[in-house]
Design an enzyme around this catalytic site. Structure first.
Site, mmCIF file in Angstrom:
data_model
loop_
_atom_site.group_PDB
_atom_site.id
_atom_site.type_symbol
_atom_site.label_atom_id
_atom_site.label_comp_id
_atom_site.label_asym_id
_atom_site.label_seq_id
_atom_site.Cartn_x
_atom_site.Cartn_y
_atom_site.Cartn_z
ATOM 1 N N GLU A 1 0.869 -1.144 0.317
ATOM 2 C CA GLU A 1 -0.040 0.011 -0.030
ATOM 3 C C GLU A 1 0.989 0.955 0.455
ATOM 4 O O GLU A 1 2.327 1.211 0.158
ATOM 5 C CB GLU A 1 -0.592 -0.230 1.273
ATOM 6 C CG GLU A 1 -1.873 0.693 0.901
ATOM 7 C CD GLU A 1 -2.889 1.155 -0.002
ATOM 8 O OE1 GLU A 1 -1.817 1.471 -0.278
ATOM 9 O OE2 GLU A 1 -4.065 1.769 0.584
ATOM 10 N N ASP A 2 0.574 2.456 -0.669
ATOM 11 C CA ASP A 2 1.692 3.434 -0.780
ATOM 12 C C ASP A 2 1.406 4.316 0.572
ATOM 13 O O ASP A 2 2.025 4.731 1.167
ATOM 14 C CB ASP A 2 1.201 3.958 -1.704
ATOM 15 C CG ASP A 2 -0.716 4.952 -1.640
ATOM 16 O OD1 ASP A 2 -1.419 4.137 -0.369
ATOM 17 O OD2 ASP A 2 -1.349 5.544 -2.395
ATOM 18 N N ASP B 1 -3.347 6.387 6.288
ATOM 19 C CA ASP B 1 -3.813 7.408 7.117
ATOM 20 C C ASP B 1 -4.654 7.048 7.902
ATOM 21 O O ASP B 1 -3.490 6.449 8.805
ATOM 22 C CB ASP B 1 -4.453 8.300 6.150
ATOM 23 C CG ASP B 1 -4.930 9.440 6.673
ATOM 24 O OD1 ASP B 1 -5.249 9.610 7.184
ATOM 25 O OD2 ASP B 1 -4.857 10.714 5.528
ATOM 26 N N PHE C 1 -0.930 16.267 3.343
ATOM 27 C CA PHE C 1 -1.374 16.118 2.735
ATOM 28 C C PHE C 1 -0.168 16.365 1.473
ATOM 29 O O PHE C 1 0.345 17.376 1.352
ATOM 30 C CB PHE C 1 -2.173 16.640 2.374
ATOM 31 C CG PHE C 1 -3.048 15.676 0.670
ATOM 32 C CD1 PHE C 1 -3.976 15.077 0.893
ATOM 33 C CD2 PHE C 1 -2.814 16.532 -0.486
ATOM 34 C CE1 PHE C 1 -4.364 13.357 -0.298
ATOM 35 C CE2 PHE C 1 -3.232 15.874 -2.098
ATOM 36 C CZ PHE C 1 -3.928 14.127 -1.203
ATOM 37 N N ARG D 1 0.520 12.302 -10.239
ATOM 38 C CA ARG D 1 1.257 10.546 -9.285
ATOM 39 C C ARG D 1 2.999 10.376 -9.808
ATOM 40 O O ARG D 1 3.232 9.179 -9.607
ATOM 41 C CB ARG D 1 -0.067 9.541 -10.484
ATOM 42 C CG ARG D 1 -1.406 9.344 -9.907
ATOM 43 C CD ARG D 1 -1.729 8.009 -9.910
ATOM 44 N NE ARG D 1 -2.980 8.406 -9.556
ATOM 45 C CZ ARG D 1 -4.407 7.741 -8.865
ATOM 46 N NH1 ARG D 1 -3.154 7.060 -7.711
ATOM 47 N NH2 ARG D 1 -5.004 7.779 -8.363
HETATM 48 P P1 5GP Z 1 -7.104 5.135 5.008
HETATM 49 O O1 5GP Z 1 -8.406 4.369 5.029
HETATM 50 O O2 5GP Z 1 -5.886 5.084 5.599
HETATM 51 O O3 5GP Z 1 -7.232 6.662 6.144
HETATM 52 O O4 5GP Z 1 -6.923 5.756 3.964
HETATM 53 C C1 5GP Z 1 -5.864 5.760 2.589
HETATM 54 C C2 5GP Z 1 -6.056 5.752 1.047
HETATM 55 O O5 5GP Z 1 -6.101 7.475 1.093
HETATM 56 C C3 5GP Z 1 -4.348 5.923 0.657
HETATM 57 O O6 5GP Z 1 -4.871 4.033 -0.011
HETATM 58 C C4 5GP Z 1 -4.511 7.330 0.142
HETATM 59 O O7 5GP Z 1 -5.144 6.927 -1.311
HETATM 60 C C5 5GP Z 1 -5.742 7.896 -0.092
HETATM 61 N N1 5GP Z 1 -4.225 9.022 0.815
HETATM 62 C C6 5GP Z 1 -4.593 8.876 2.601
HETATM 63 N N2 5GP Z 1 -3.333 10.116 2.656
HETATM 64 C C7 5GP Z 1 -3.074 10.380 0.839
HETATM 65 C C8 5GP Z 1 -2.090 11.740 1.515
HETATM 66 O O8 5GP Z 1 -1.637 12.592 1.654
HETATM 67 N N3 5GP Z 1 -1.936 12.312 0.163
HETATM 68 C C9 5GP Z 1 -2.778 10.654 -1.090
HETATM 69 N N4 5GP Z 1 -2.766 11.993 -2.449
HETATM 70 N N5 5GP Z 1 -3.890 10.377 -0.642
HETATM 71 C C10 5GP Z 1 -3.695 9.875 0.531
#
Ligand code: 5GP
Length: 181
Positions: free
Chosen positions: A103-104, A107, A156, A169
């Site tokens: 996973e990238d 959050d 972000f 991207r």
């Molecule tokens: P979570 O369920 O952990 O809150 O959300 C994860 C997803 O939200 C990540 O896979 C990503 O797609 C998006 N996301 C969360 N933080 C960021 C950020 O700082 N930048 C970007 N571009 N996407 C984010």
């Protein structure tokens, strides 16, 4: 790496340079080798954001392994954490496989936490997480990726696969939101 860039209405400044990412990815590949070199693990790349990280990580893994790709759709549901995940595209049986989710960024962790529960139900031999970025201050669930690149502040970020409304991207480095010019 000093250039502020504009994407739609937001500005971003350089945050983690490409060389530092490459070093972290190589280290992760070496650590994965210690644990998985005789296990033919299955990496599951979570699209879209993880496509760049997964491409580099797989090439840093100098041992037999396989990769599958999924897309997750999350929506508000009635579960305790308020989110439900639907998995698209997982066409490989996971039973008795050693699985590593790529996973990238984590959050809140809500999306991954639901995804991991759904994967656990498919009875893999083991299930671990390889994540490039974690925002510890944003975490709402108890997720601790066994493999991660960088802990970052609750801001972000874009680049290296991560987008802002479709843009950024393709940037080879990670950029962070800024108000500077
Ligand atoms: P979570 O369920 O952990 O809150 O959300 C994860 C997803 O939200 C990540 O896979 C990503 O797609 C998006 N996301 C969360 N933080 C960021 C950020 O700082 N930048 C970007 N571009 N996407 C984010």
């Amino acid at each position: 790496m000093s250039k502020v860039i504009q994407a739609h209405d937001l500005k971003f400044k350089p945050f983690i340079e490409a060389a530092a990412i490459a070093e972290a990815v190589q280290k992760m590949g070496s650590a994965l080798k210690v644990e998985y070199q005789d296990k033919n693990p299955l990496f599951i790349c979570v699209l879209n954001g993880a496509f760049v990280f997964a491409a580099d990580l797989l090439r840093a893994c100098d041992f037999p392994c396989e990769v599958a790709f999924v897309r997750l759709a999350s929506y508000q549901g009635s579960s305790s954490t308020g989110k439900v995940t639907t998995i698209f595209g997982l066409d490989v049986p996971l039973k008795n496989r050693h699985v590593i989710v790529v996973e990238d960024i984590v959050d809140s962790g809500l999306t991954l936490s639901h995804f991991l529960k759904e994967l656990t139900a498919l009875q893999p031999a083991s299930l671990k997480l390889a994540v490039l970025l974690i925002k510890p201050e944003a975490l709402q669930v108890d997720i601790r990726p066994e493999y991660f690149g960088f802990e970052i502040p609750n801001e972000f970020v874009v680049g290296y696969g991560l987008d802002y409304d479709g843009l950024c991207r393709n940037l080879p480095a990670i950029y962070i939101k800024t108000d500077e010019n």
